[in-house]
Write a protein that holds these residues in place. Structure first.
Motif, PDB file in Angstrom:
ATOM      1  N   PHE A 185       0.841  -1.203   0.000  1.00  0.00           N
ATOM      2  CA  PHE A 185       0.000   0.000   0.000  1.00  0.00           C
ATOM      3  C   PHE A 185       0.872   1.248   0.000  1.00  0.00           C
ATOM      4  CE2 PHE A 185      -2.326   3.540   1.602  1.00  0.00           C
ATOM      5  CZ  PHE A 185      -3.590   3.403   1.076  1.00  0.00           C
ATOM      6  N   ILE A 186       1.849   1.277   0.896  1.00  0.00           N
ATOM      7  CA  ILE A 186       2.626   2.523   1.002  1.00  0.00           C
ATOM      8  C   ILE A 186       3.517   2.722  -0.220  1.00  0.00           C
ATOM      9  CG2 ILE A 186       2.552   2.715   3.531  1.00  0.00           C
ATOM     10  CD1 ILE A 186       5.438   1.620   3.472  1.00  0.00           C
ATOM     11  N   GLU A 187       3.832   1.634  -0.915  1.00  0.00           N
ATOM     12  CA  GLU A 187       4.589   1.762  -2.167  1.00  0.00           C
ATOM     13  C   GLU A 187       3.685   2.208  -3.311  1.00  0.00           C
ATOM     14  OE1 GLU A 187       8.087  -1.602  -1.348  1.00  0.00           O
ATOM     15  OE2 GLU A 187       6.301  -2.163  -2.502  1.00  0.00           O
ATOM     16  N   GLY A 188       2.406   2.352  -3.029  1.00  0.00           N
ATOM     17  CA  GLY A 188       1.464   2.809  -4.052  1.00  0.00           C
ATOM     18  C   GLY A 188       1.166   1.765  -5.102  1.00  0.00           C
ATOM     19  N   ARG A 189       1.329   0.479  -4.730  1.00  0.00           N
ATOM     20  CA  ARG A 189       1.202  -0.581  -5.736  1.00  0.00           C
ATOM     21  C   ARG A 189      -0.192  -1.176  -5.828  1.00  0.00           C
ATOM     22  NH1 ARG A 189       6.094  -4.480  -4.366  1.00  0.00           N
ATOM     23  NH2 ARG A 189       5.159  -5.677  -6.040  1.00  0.00           N
ATOM     24  N   LEU A 190      -1.106  -0.776  -4.904  1.00  0.00           N
ATOM     25  CA  LEU A 190      -2.431  -1.401  -4.886  1.00  0.00           C
ATOM     26  C   LEU A 190      -3.473  -0.521  -5.554  1.00  0.00           C
ATOM     27  CD1 LEU A 190      -2.485  -2.728  -1.199  1.00  0.00           C
ATOM     28  CD2 LEU A 190      -1.710  -3.899  -3.274  1.00  0.00           C
ATOM     29  N   THR A 191      -4.210  -1.120  -6.485  1.00  0.00           N
ATOM     30  CA  THR A 191      -5.392  -0.441  -7.027  1.00  0.00           C
ATOM     31  C   THR A 191      -6.547  -1.432  -6.988  1.00  0.00           C
ATOM     32  OG1 THR A 191      -4.646  -1.052  -9.236  1.00  0.00           O
ATOM     33  CG2 THR A 191      -4.281   1.229  -8.582  1.00  0.00           C
ATOM     34  N   ILE A 192      -7.761  -0.894  -6.927  1.00  0.00           N
ATOM     35  CA  ILE A 192      -8.950  -1.755  -6.903  1.00  0.00           C
ATOM     36  C   ILE A 192      -9.705  -1.528  -8.204  1.00  0.00           C
ATOM     37  CG2 ILE A 192     -11.041  -2.375  -5.636  1.00  0.00           C
ATOM     38  CD1 ILE A 192      -9.776  -0.957  -3.165  1.00  0.00           C
ATOM     39  N   VAL A 193      -9.845  -2.586  -8.979  1.00  0.00           N
ATOM     40  CA  VAL A 193     -10.564  -2.505 -10.253  1.00  0.00           C
ATOM     41  C   VAL A 193     -11.739  -3.468 -10.190  1.00  0.00           C
ATOM     42  CG1 VAL A 193     -10.394  -2.773 -12.757  1.00  0.00           C
ATOM     43  CG2 VAL A 193      -8.379  -2.033 -11.452  1.00  0.00           C
ATOM     44  N   ASP A 194     -12.949  -2.927 -10.269  1.00  0.00           N
ATOM     45  CA  ASP A 194     -14.161  -3.758 -10.188  1.00  0.00           C
ATOM     46  C   ASP A 194     -14.143  -4.675  -8.960  1.00  0.00           C
ATOM     47  OD1 ASP A 194     -15.098  -2.626 -12.520  1.00  0.00           O
ATOM     48  OD2 ASP A 194     -14.251  -4.190 -13.795  1.00  0.00           O
ATOM     49  N   GLY A 195     -13.699  -4.136  -7.831  1.00  0.00           N
ATOM     50  CA  GLY A 195     -13.719  -4.901  -6.585  1.00  0.00           C
ATOM     51  C   GLY A 195     -12.575  -5.896  -6.437  1.00  0.00           C
ATOM     52  N   ILE A 196     -11.665  -5.920  -7.420  1.00  0.00           N
ATOM     53  CA  ILE A 196     -10.521  -6.844  -7.362  1.00  0.00           C
ATOM     54  C   ILE A 196      -9.248  -6.026  -7.198  1.00  0.00           C
ATOM     55  CG2 ILE A 196      -9.221  -8.626  -8.618  1.00  0.00           C
ATOM     56  CD1 ILE A 196     -12.052  -9.543  -8.119  1.00  0.00           C
ATOM     57  N   VAL A 197      -8.381  -6.459  -6.296  1.00  0.00           N
ATOM     58  CA  VAL A 197      -7.133  -5.721  -6.062  1.00  0.00           C
ATOM     59  C   VAL A 197      -6.085  -6.124  -7.102  1.00  0.00           C
ATOM     60  CG1 VAL A 197      -5.233  -5.326  -4.443  1.00  0.00           C
ATOM     61  CG2 VAL A 197      -7.582  -5.505  -3.591  1.00  0.00           C
TER      62      VAL A 197
END
Ligand code: GAR
Length: 205
Positions: A185-197
Motif C-alpha cells: 500500500f505505502i509503495e502505491g502498488r495497490l489499485t482496486i478494479v471492479d472490486g478486485i485488487v
C-alpha cells in the motif's frame, strides 16, 4: 512520508509485526498513532515503548456505535493518515465510518475469506472439517469481512489441532502477510478494479 494509524483492541501482535518490519526495512512512513478502544489493551505498552503515540477511545463510554465511531474518526483524522490499519480491532464499524476511509483502510481476518466471516474463525474451520485454513488481508467495506482481498496465506489444519494450536499457526503467518500488504500500500502498488485488487510490479506505474 506516508502516515499510518493503527487500531487495536488487545494483544496487538500484528501491530507489533508491522512496527518491527517498518523499522527493520526503514519504510518511509510515520506510524502516527496506535489507537485502542480498550484502555487495558496489552499492545498499547509495546507501542508506547517504541515511542509511538497511543490513544484510548473507550468504546463503553459512548451511548451508541455512531457516537463512538465519530469520536474515533476525529482522533484518526487529527493525524491525517494515508492508511488506517485494523489490527485485531474488534468492533463492528458503521457504514459512514467505513465509507470515510474507503480505499485506505485495511483489515486482517483469521480465515481464508470468503469462508468463515465473523468471530471464532478457527472453531468454525475445525467444525467444518476443512484441511486448509489461513488468513486474509483485505480493504474494509461496509459488508463485514467482505472487502477486496489484498493478500492471503493458506495454513494446513492438522489432525490433532485445537482452536489454540490452529490459531497460533495462522497467527505466525499473519505476521508475514500483514506487513507485506501494508508495504504494498505505502509503495502505491495497490489499485482496486471492479472490486478486485491489482498489485503493480515494483517500478511499474
Ligand atoms: C488476529 O488473529 C486477527 O486476525 C484477528 O484478531 C487477532 C488479533 O491478534 N482479527 C479478527 O478476528 C478481526 N475480525 P493481535 O491483537 O495479536 O494482532
Amino acid at each position: 512520508m506516508k502516515k499510518i494509524v493503527i487500531l487495536i483492541s488487545g494483544r496487538g501482535s500484528n501491530m507489533q509485526a508491522i512496527l518491527r518490519t517498518a523499522q527493520d526495512e526503514q519504510w518511509p512512513v510515520e506510524i502516527a498513532a496506535v489507537i485502542s478502544n480498550r484502555a487495558d489493551a496489552p499492545g498499547l505498552i509495546f507501542a508506547a515503548q517504541q515511542g509511538v503515540p497511543t490513544i484510548v477511545i473507550p468504546s463503553d463510554a459512548y451511548p451508541d456505535r455512531a457516537a463512538f465511531d465519530a469520536a474515533l474518526q476525529a482522533a484518526i483524522d487529527a493525524h491525517a493518515p494515508d492508511l488506517v490499519v485494523l489490527a485485531g480491532f474488534m468492533r463492528i464499524l458503521t457504514d459512514a465510518f467505513v465509507q470515510h476511509y474507503q480505499g485506505r483502510m485495511l483489515n486482517i481476518h483469521p480465515s481464508l475469506l470468503p469462508s468463515f466471516v465473523g468471530l471464532a474463525t478457527h472453531r468454525q474451520a475445525l467444525k467444518a472439517g476443512v484441511r486448509i485454513h489461513g488468513a486474509t488481508v483485505h480493504f474494509v467495506t461496509p459488508q463485514l469481512d467482505h472487502g477486496p482481498i489484498v493478500a492471503q496465506v493458506a495454513v494446513p489444519v492438522l489432525p490433532d489441532d485445537t482452536e489454540q494450536t490452529l490459531a497460533a499457526r495462522v497467527l505466525e503467518h499473519e505476521h508475514q502477510i500483514y506487513p507485506q500488504a501494508v508495504r504494498w500500500f505505502i509503495e502505491g502498488r495497490l489499485t482496486i478494479v471492479d472490486g478486485i485488487v491489482r498489485i503493480a510490479e515494483v517500478g511499474v506505474a
